[in-house]
Motif scaffolding. Sequence first.
Motif, PDB file in Angstrom:
ATOM      1  N   PRO A 190       0.801  -1.234   0.000  1.00  0.00           N
ATOM      2  CA  PRO A 190       0.000   0.000   0.000  1.00  0.00           C
ATOM      3  C   PRO A 190       0.826   1.273   0.000  1.00  0.00           C
ATOM      4  O   PRO A 190       0.485   2.239  -0.685  1.00  0.00           O
ATOM      5  N   GLU A 191       1.920   1.295   0.761  1.00  0.00           N
ATOM      6  CA  GLU A 191       2.731   2.515   0.840  1.00  0.00           C
ATOM      7  C   GLU A 191       3.486   2.798  -0.464  1.00  0.00           C
ATOM      8  O   GLU A 191       4.025   3.888  -0.646  1.00  0.00           O
ATOM      9  N   GLN A 192       3.536   1.810  -1.370  1.00  0.00           N
ATOM     10  CA  GLN A 192       4.211   1.990  -2.652  1.00  0.00           C
ATOM     11  C   GLN A 192       3.254   2.425  -3.765  1.00  0.00           C
ATOM     12  O   GLN A 192       3.681   2.717  -4.875  1.00  0.00           O
ATOM     13  N   LEU A 193       1.959   2.465  -3.458  1.00  0.00           N
ATOM     14  CA  LEU A 193       0.966   2.682  -4.502  1.00  0.00           C
ATOM     15  C   LEU A 193       1.071   4.073  -5.119  1.00  0.00           C
ATOM     16  O   LEU A 193       0.957   4.226  -6.345  1.00  0.00           O
ATOM     17  N   SER A 194       1.299   5.094  -4.314  1.00  0.00           N
ATOM     18  CA  SER A 194       1.368   6.461  -4.844  1.00  0.00           C
ATOM     19  C   SER A 194       2.467   6.599  -5.883  1.00  0.00           C
ATOM     20  O   SER A 194       2.255   7.163  -6.965  1.00  0.00           O
ATOM     21  N   LYS A 195       3.650   6.077  -5.573  1.00  0.00           N
ATOM     22  CA  LYS A 195       4.760   6.162  -6.519  1.00  0.00           C
ATOM     23  C   LYS A 195       4.455   5.368  -7.785  1.00  0.00           C
ATOM     24  O   LYS A 195       4.760   5.804  -8.905  1.00  0.00           O
TER      25      LYS A 195
ATOM     26  N   ASP B 165      -9.704   3.610  -2.811  1.00  0.00           N
ATOM     27  CA  ASP B 165     -10.000   5.032  -3.024  1.00  0.00           C
ATOM     28  C   ASP B 165      -8.908   5.695  -3.852  1.00  0.00           C
ATOM     29  O   ASP B 165      -9.187   6.523  -4.733  1.00  0.00           O
ATOM     30  N   GLN B 166      -7.662   5.353  -3.572  1.00  0.00           N
ATOM     31  CA  GLN B 166      -6.537   5.936  -4.302  1.00  0.00           C
ATOM     32  C   GLN B 166      -6.590   5.537  -5.778  1.00  0.00           C
ATOM     33  O   GLN B 166      -6.356   6.364  -6.674  1.00  0.00           O
TER      34      GLN B 166
ATOM     35  N   ARG C 292     -10.315   8.215 -12.180  1.00  0.00           N
ATOM     36  CA  ARG C 292     -11.167   9.345 -12.578  1.00  0.00           C
ATOM     37  C   ARG C 292     -10.340  10.429 -13.268  1.00  0.00           C
ATOM     38  O   ARG C 292     -10.789  11.058 -14.230  1.00  0.00           O
ATOM     39  N   ALA C 293      -9.132  10.643 -12.779  1.00  0.00           N
ATOM     40  CA  ALA C 293      -8.266  11.652 -13.388  1.00  0.00           C
ATOM     41  C   ALA C 293      -7.867  11.273 -14.810  1.00  0.00           C
ATOM     42  O   ALA C 293      -7.499  12.141 -15.605  1.00  0.00           O
ATOM     43  N   GLN C 294      -7.979   9.980 -15.136  1.00  0.00           N
ATOM     44  CA  GLN C 294      -7.619   9.520 -16.476  1.00  0.00           C
ATOM     45  C   GLN C 294      -8.850   9.179 -17.316  1.00  0.00           C
ATOM     46  O   GLN C 294      -8.739   8.463 -18.309  1.00  0.00           O
TER      47      GLN C 294
END
Length: 340
Positions: free
Chosen positions: A5-10, A35-36, A42-44
């Motif tokens: 999970p902590e790697q998802l943003s990158k 949610d992320q 949605r942004a894409q």
Amino acid sequence: MRLYPEQLSKHLQAGLAPCYFIYGDEPLLRQEALDQLRRAARAQGFDERYRFDADDGPDWDAIFDASQSMSLFSSRQIIELALPEKLDKTASDRLRELLAQSHSDLLLLISGPRLNQQQQKTAWYKALAAAGPVIPVFTPDARHLARWLELRLRQHQLAAEPDALHWLTLAFEGNLLAAAGEIEKLALLNLPQPLTLPALQQHVQPHYHFNPFQLLDPLLQGKVKRGCRILQQLRQEGVEAGMLCYLLTKELNTLQSLHAALAGGQSFQQAAAALHVWSSRQPLMQAALNRLKGPKITALSRMLAAADAAMAGFDDDSAWRWLQALCVGFFDDKEPVILP
């Protein structure tokens, strides 16, 4: 590809994969990962979303209808699918068929429960792992919870002194949802930084939570204080003593069988494989056998039988006293204290 999970943003900075499989038993981490991914989608341009739950088994016809339909108002769509505890052959085949139909305008967000090693060897799991990242969401154990809390505090521009951070790990072990809520409250209080132990004890209400399986590992490791603390909390949370008797019986039976096999000349690896002991649990079992000899394991089994008999006689208080004595008995190879 395994993604935490902590790697998802990158990961999302490089774009979306066509499929994500989120599995595990931690509700906060699961929801935040979903949610992320939804926000990134949605942004894409993924503006249309279909959700299918597994309460009564997936409706595969409806899932395939959704995956093959395109709205007049949206050219990109998300299909969210929650898998049941077990997949039969039909469900496995249909899931792999769905994965094979993936394309750039379809995003599959698939979630499931915690999986054992056998389930991670199935054809459907391998197909999911090949289709996109798999994201395990497990409640951090005591060793990793401090790091998770430290990162969470940092996200809210907070920090905590070492003893304060240690107190937080005790206060919220097994309950990340409550921890996240309390940290959000702390961020609104504008307290002096770093947070001190007295400040936390004044403003934070502990909300730790354990499940029965978390009792087993500390006992095998000889961590008596932790085992007794978990046992006490399980009782306060309404866990039945009978359930703990059942789990502990399985664990002690395995220890007895391993001890007998070793005494008969087998290697530990041979004995563990014959008893189907998971590789992740073998070091715990081996450590316990190094500390607990045959007579001690037999004595612990007698104590467990006494707890089970007390349960059968509807004497809950005696059952819990026997269970507490049993936890203490895992400490070393000395004779356990026999309760009156």
